[in-house]
Scaffold this motif. Structure first.
Motif, PDB file in Angstrom:
ATOM      1  N   VAL A 117       0.846  -1.199   0.000  1.00  0.00           N
ATOM      2  CA  VAL A 117       0.000   0.000   0.000  1.00  0.00           C
ATOM      3  C   VAL A 117       0.881   1.248   0.000  1.00  0.00           C
ATOM      4  CG1 VAL A 117      -1.838   1.243   1.177  1.00  0.00           C
ATOM      5  CG2 VAL A 117      -1.821  -1.242   1.195  1.00  0.00           C
ATOM      6  N   SER A 118       0.532   2.183  -0.862  1.00  0.00           N
ATOM      7  CA  SER A 118       1.319   3.393  -1.045  1.00  0.00           C
ATOM      8  C   SER A 118       0.429   4.513  -1.545  1.00  0.00           C
ATOM      9  CB  SER A 118       2.412   3.113  -2.084  1.00  0.00           C
ATOM     10  OG  SER A 118       3.029   4.300  -2.516  1.00  0.00           O
ATOM     11  N   VAL A 119       0.771   5.736  -1.172  1.00  0.00           N
ATOM     12  CA  VAL A 119       0.056   6.894  -1.686  1.00  0.00           C
ATOM     13  C   VAL A 119       0.111   6.905  -3.214  1.00  0.00           C
ATOM     14  CG1 VAL A 119       2.051   8.464  -1.549  1.00  0.00           C
ATOM     15  CG2 VAL A 119      -0.278   9.385  -1.410  1.00  0.00           C
ATOM     16  N   LEU A 120       1.173   6.348  -3.789  1.00  0.00           N
ATOM     17  CA  LEU A 120       1.314   6.345  -5.239  1.00  0.00           C
ATOM     18  C   LEU A 120       0.288   5.449  -5.928  1.00  0.00           C
ATOM     19  CD1 LEU A 120       5.195   6.434  -5.295  1.00  0.00           C
ATOM     20  CD2 LEU A 120       3.631   8.297  -5.905  1.00  0.00           C
ATOM     21  N   VAL A 130     -11.312   6.503  -3.643  1.00  0.00           N
ATOM     22  CA  VAL A 130     -10.570   6.452  -2.385  1.00  0.00           C
ATOM     23  C   VAL A 130     -10.238   7.867  -1.930  1.00  0.00           C
ATOM     24  CG1 VAL A 130      -8.514   5.553  -1.247  1.00  0.00           C
ATOM     25  CG2 VAL A 130      -9.585   4.230  -3.082  1.00  0.00           C
ATOM     26  N   ARG A 131     -10.554   8.170  -0.667  1.00  0.00           N
ATOM     27  CA  ARG A 131     -10.221   9.480  -0.091  1.00  0.00           C
ATOM     28  C   ARG A 131      -8.870   9.383   0.603  1.00  0.00           C
ATOM     29  NH1 ARG A 131     -14.802  11.538   3.677  1.00  0.00           N
ATOM     30  NH2 ARG A 131     -13.210  13.094   4.034  1.00  0.00           N
ATOM     31  N   LEU A 170      -1.926  13.303  -8.406  1.00  0.00           N
ATOM     32  CA  LEU A 170      -2.771  12.145  -8.125  1.00  0.00           C
ATOM     33  C   LEU A 170      -4.253  12.507  -8.147  1.00  0.00           C
ATOM     34  CD1 LEU A 170      -0.726  10.573  -5.184  1.00  0.00           C
ATOM     35  CD2 LEU A 170      -0.757   9.832  -7.577  1.00  0.00           C
ATOM     36  N   LYS A 171      -4.542  13.794  -8.088  1.00  0.00           N
ATOM     37  CA  LYS A 171      -5.914  14.309  -8.119  1.00  0.00           C
ATOM     38  C   LYS A 171      -6.770  13.753  -6.977  1.00  0.00           C
ATOM     39  CE  LYS A 171      -5.838  15.411 -12.965  1.00  0.00           C
ATOM     40  NZ  LYS A 171      -5.184  14.695 -13.997  1.00  0.00           N
ATOM     41  N   HIS A 172      -6.156  13.682  -5.799  1.00  0.00           N
ATOM     42  CA  HIS A 172      -6.835  13.249  -4.577  1.00  0.00           C
ATOM     43  C   HIS A 172      -6.479  14.256  -3.482  1.00  0.00           C
ATOM     44  CE1 HIS A 172      -7.313   9.468  -6.721  1.00  0.00           C
ATOM     45  NE2 HIS A 172      -8.127   9.050  -5.766  1.00  0.00           N
TER      46      HIS A 172
END
Length: 184
Positions: A117-120, A130-131, A170-172
Motif C-alpha cells: 500500500v502506497s500513496v502512489l 478512495v479518499r 494524483l488528483k486526490h
C-alpha cells in the motif's frame, strides 16, 4: 541494500505498475532515490529500510480502510510508530465503523496488493473512489518514503515534492487529520 538515484537502469522483471510510478515521478520532475530489497511485509522490516533511506525519512503506515458497508474507502498515511485507533479517526472524518478494507478492493481501486500500500497507488484510482487522509505528523519530516506500488523497493523524495507535485498530480485532495490525540 544500497540507495540508488532514480529509476532502475534494468527494468526487466519489474511490474508495469512499478514502472508507471517511475514514469509519473520523472514526468513531474521529482528527484527520488530508491532502494531494492526483499519483500517488506511489516513495519519491523521497514525499519532496516528506513536506516538505508536515512535523513529522517518518514516511512509511514499506509492503511486502506472502509466503512462497514464497504461503500466509502480511505487511504490513511500516518507515522509508523503511532497507534491507530479507529474511533479517533472516525470522529474526524464523520464515518463510523471503520475497518480494514478487503484486498480485492485494494487491487480494484489502487492496483496494489497487501504489504504494498502506497500513496502512489492513488494514480490508479481514476474514478476517485478512495479518499486520501494524512496525519499531520507525516509532513513534519524533510523526506517522505513509500513503496512504488510493490513492496520490494522503497522510494525517498522530499515531503515538499509530495505536497507540491505528487499529491496534486494524483488528483486526490488530502484531508489532514490528527491522530494520537490524548483523550479528554
Amino acid at each position: 541494500m544500497e540507495l540508488q538515484n532514480g529509476r532502475p537502469e534494468n527494468t526487466e522483471g519489474r511490474l508495469e505498475k512499478e514502472l508507471r510510478v517511475y514514469d509519473l515521478l520523472d514526468r513531474l520532475g521529482v528527484a527520488y532515490q530508491r532502494v531494492d530489497h526483499e519483500a517488506a511485509m511489516t513495519m519491523e522490516a521497514c525499519e532496516e529500510i528506513d536506516r538505508v533511506l536515512g535523513d529522517g525519512t518518514a516511512i509511514c503506515k499506509n492503511l486502506f480502510l472502509c466503512n462497514r458497508q464497504a461503500t466509502e474507502f480511505y487511504l490513511l498515511l500516518m507515522p509508523g510508530d503511532k497507534p491507530f485507533k479507529t474511533k479517533e479517526l472516525s470522529a474526524q472524518i464523520g464515518s463510523s465503523r471503520l475497518s480494514f478494507a478487503k484486498s480485492e478492493y485494494m487491487e480494484k481501486y489502487l492496483d496494489i496488493t497487501p504489504g504494498s500500500v502506497s500513496v502512489l497507488g492513488l494514480m490508479n484510482d481514476i474514478e476517485g473512489k478512495v479518499r486520501l487522509l494524512i496525519d499531520e505528523d507525516v509532513l513534519t519530516e524533510r523526506y517522505f518514503g513509500c513503496h512504488p506500488c510493490i513492496n520490494t523497493s522503497s522510494l525517498k523524495f522530499t515531503t515538499e515534492d509530495l505536497i507540491g507535485k505528487v499529491i496534486p498530480a494524483l488528483k486526490h485532495a488530502p484531508k489532514m487529520v490528527k491522530l494520537g490525540m490524548t483523550e479528554s
